[in-house]
Design an enzyme around this catalytic site. Structure first.
Site, PDB file in Angstrom:
ATOM      1  N   LEU A 124      17.490 -17.732   9.737  1.00  0.00           N
ATOM      2  CA  LEU A 124      17.864 -18.942   9.829  1.00  0.00           C
ATOM      3  C   LEU A 124      16.939 -20.128  10.391  1.00  0.00           C
ATOM      4  CD1 LEU A 124      21.793 -18.440  10.513  1.00  0.00           C
ATOM      5  CD2 LEU A 124      20.489 -18.719   8.023  1.00  0.00           C
ATOM      6  N   ILE A 155      10.811 -21.564   7.463  1.00  0.00           N
ATOM      7  CA  ILE A 155       9.323 -21.022   7.157  1.00  0.00           C
ATOM      8  C   ILE A 155       8.074 -21.739   7.523  1.00  0.00           C
ATOM      9  CG2 ILE A 155       7.733 -19.471   5.628  1.00  0.00           C
ATOM     10  CD1 ILE A 155      10.274 -17.982   7.171  1.00  0.00           C
ATOM     11  N   ASN A 165      14.076 -14.949  -0.479  1.00  0.00           N
ATOM     12  CA  ASN A 165      15.233 -15.513   0.391  1.00  0.00           C
ATOM     13  C   ASN A 165      16.522 -15.354  -0.213  1.00  0.00           C
ATOM     14  OD1 ASN A 165      16.535 -16.806   2.577  1.00  0.00           O
ATOM     15  ND2 ASN A 165      16.656 -18.635   1.314  1.00  0.00           N
ATOM     16  N   HIS A 177      20.226 -16.621  -0.570  1.00  0.00           N
ATOM     17  CA  HIS A 177      21.030 -18.058  -0.119  1.00  0.00           C
ATOM     18  C   HIS A 177      22.461 -17.829  -0.419  1.00  0.00           C
ATOM     19  CE1 HIS A 177      21.661 -21.918   1.306  1.00  0.00           C
ATOM     20  NE2 HIS A 177      22.457 -22.399   0.223  1.00  0.00           N
TER      21      HIS A 177
HETATM   22  C1  GAR Z   1      24.163 -14.537   4.638  1.00  0.00           C
HETATM   23  O1  GAR Z   1      25.319 -15.124   4.061  1.00  0.00           O
HETATM   24  C2  GAR Z   1      22.968 -15.257   4.045  1.00  0.00           C
HETATM   25  O2  GAR Z   1      22.880 -15.574   2.587  1.00  0.00           O
HETATM   26  C3  GAR Z   1      22.927 -16.468   4.902  1.00  0.00           C
HETATM   27  O3  GAR Z   1      23.281 -15.931   6.159  1.00  0.00           O
HETATM   28  C4  GAR Z   1      24.017 -14.966   6.274  1.00  0.00           C
HETATM   29  C5  GAR Z   1      23.441 -14.027   6.928  1.00  0.00           C
HETATM   30  O4  GAR Z   1      24.244 -12.780   6.931  1.00  0.00           O
HETATM   31  N1  GAR Z   1      21.395 -17.199   4.535  1.00  0.00           N
HETATM   32  C6  GAR Z   1      21.337 -18.414   4.651  1.00  0.00           C
HETATM   33  O5  GAR Z   1      22.297 -19.121   4.839  1.00  0.00           O
HETATM   34  C7  GAR Z   1      19.694 -18.798   4.499  1.00  0.00           C
HETATM   35  N2  GAR Z   1      19.942 -20.293   4.028  1.00  0.00           N
HETATM   36  P1  GAR Z   1      23.816 -11.343   7.525  1.00  0.00           P
HETATM   37  O6  GAR Z   1      22.971 -11.592   8.949  1.00  0.00           O
HETATM   38  O7  GAR Z   1      24.999 -10.472   7.803  1.00  0.00           O
HETATM   39  O8  GAR Z   1      22.881 -10.861   6.382  1.00  0.00           O
END
Ligand code: GAR
Length: 208
Positions: free
Chosen positions: A91, A94, A108, A110
């Protein structure tokens, strides 16, 4: 052998999906060089250590300003020398110098169907909150290459997931992970490792 570095910020369930896929052979010809997190308390770092993978914490708080962090982050990655950088729930924005150095070599995940519910302010649970507020009936997840824009790079894969009556952001997040994210991200890594996709004119095409 595709050498990857995985960047994570929190729970690391997407990292776990990658580790499981490597173990079961759904990802082949791939090696994780290291896991990097901006968050010293990230459970993802423990998941990496449990698998004997170097776990590195690089927090913006350790540096006098954002530019110093950006430089250190880019230098650390460059020294590790990955073929591919995988943002698996990372989060932190980059840095432009990193995008330039790893052109079409950063992907990535999303948690929405880009170009819906993405860009500045759309990350993690917030995405699912906005989806429920807007009342859309179908959401999903997207894997894409990272460019200088926010969630704007070439799209590798997407999968739709139904929003159900009575969903909370947490319930919806879990469904999107189970039905989309944990499938799409390992598959994208395997596609790249086995040279099944390439980017042509900013669009991802199949090599076959
Ligand atoms: C996931 O849902 C991923 O898609 C999101 O953060 C979460 C992390 O979960 N990413 C974003 O929102 C990027 N913009 P995790 O740490 O359990 O994999």
């Amino acid at each position: 052998m595709l050498k990857i570095v995985v960047c994570v910020s929190g729970g690391g369930t997407n990292l776990q999906a990658i580790l499981d896929a490597l173990e079961s052979g759904r990802i082949t010809d791939t090696e994780i060089l290291a896991v990097i997190s901006n968050n010293p308390g990230a459970k993802a770092l423990d998941r990496a250590r449990d698998h004997g993978i170097p776990a590195i914490c690089l927090s913006p708080k350790q540096y006098p300003d954002r530019e110093a962090f950006n430089e250190a982050f880019t230098e650390n990655l460059t020294e590790l020398g990955p073929d591919l950088v995988v943002l698996a729930g990372f989060l932190v924005r980059i840095p432009p110098q990193m995008v330039a150095r790893f052109s079409n070599r950063i992907i990535n995940i999303h948690p929405s169907l880009i170009p819906s519910f993405c860009g500045v302010g759309y990350y993690g649970l917030k995405v699912h909150e906005k989806v429920l507020e807007r009342g859309v009936k179908v959401t999903g997840a997207t894997v894409h290459f990272v460019n200088e824009g926010m969630d704007e790079g070439p799209i590798i894969a997407q999968k739709a997931v139904e929003v159900e009556e009575g969903d909370t952001p947490e319930i919806l997040q879990r469904r999107v992970m189970e039905q989309a994210e944990w499938i799409l991200l390992p598959r994208a890594i395997d596609d790249i490792a086995n040279k099944r996709i390439r980017v042509v004119d900013n669009v991802v095409r199949s090599c076959s």
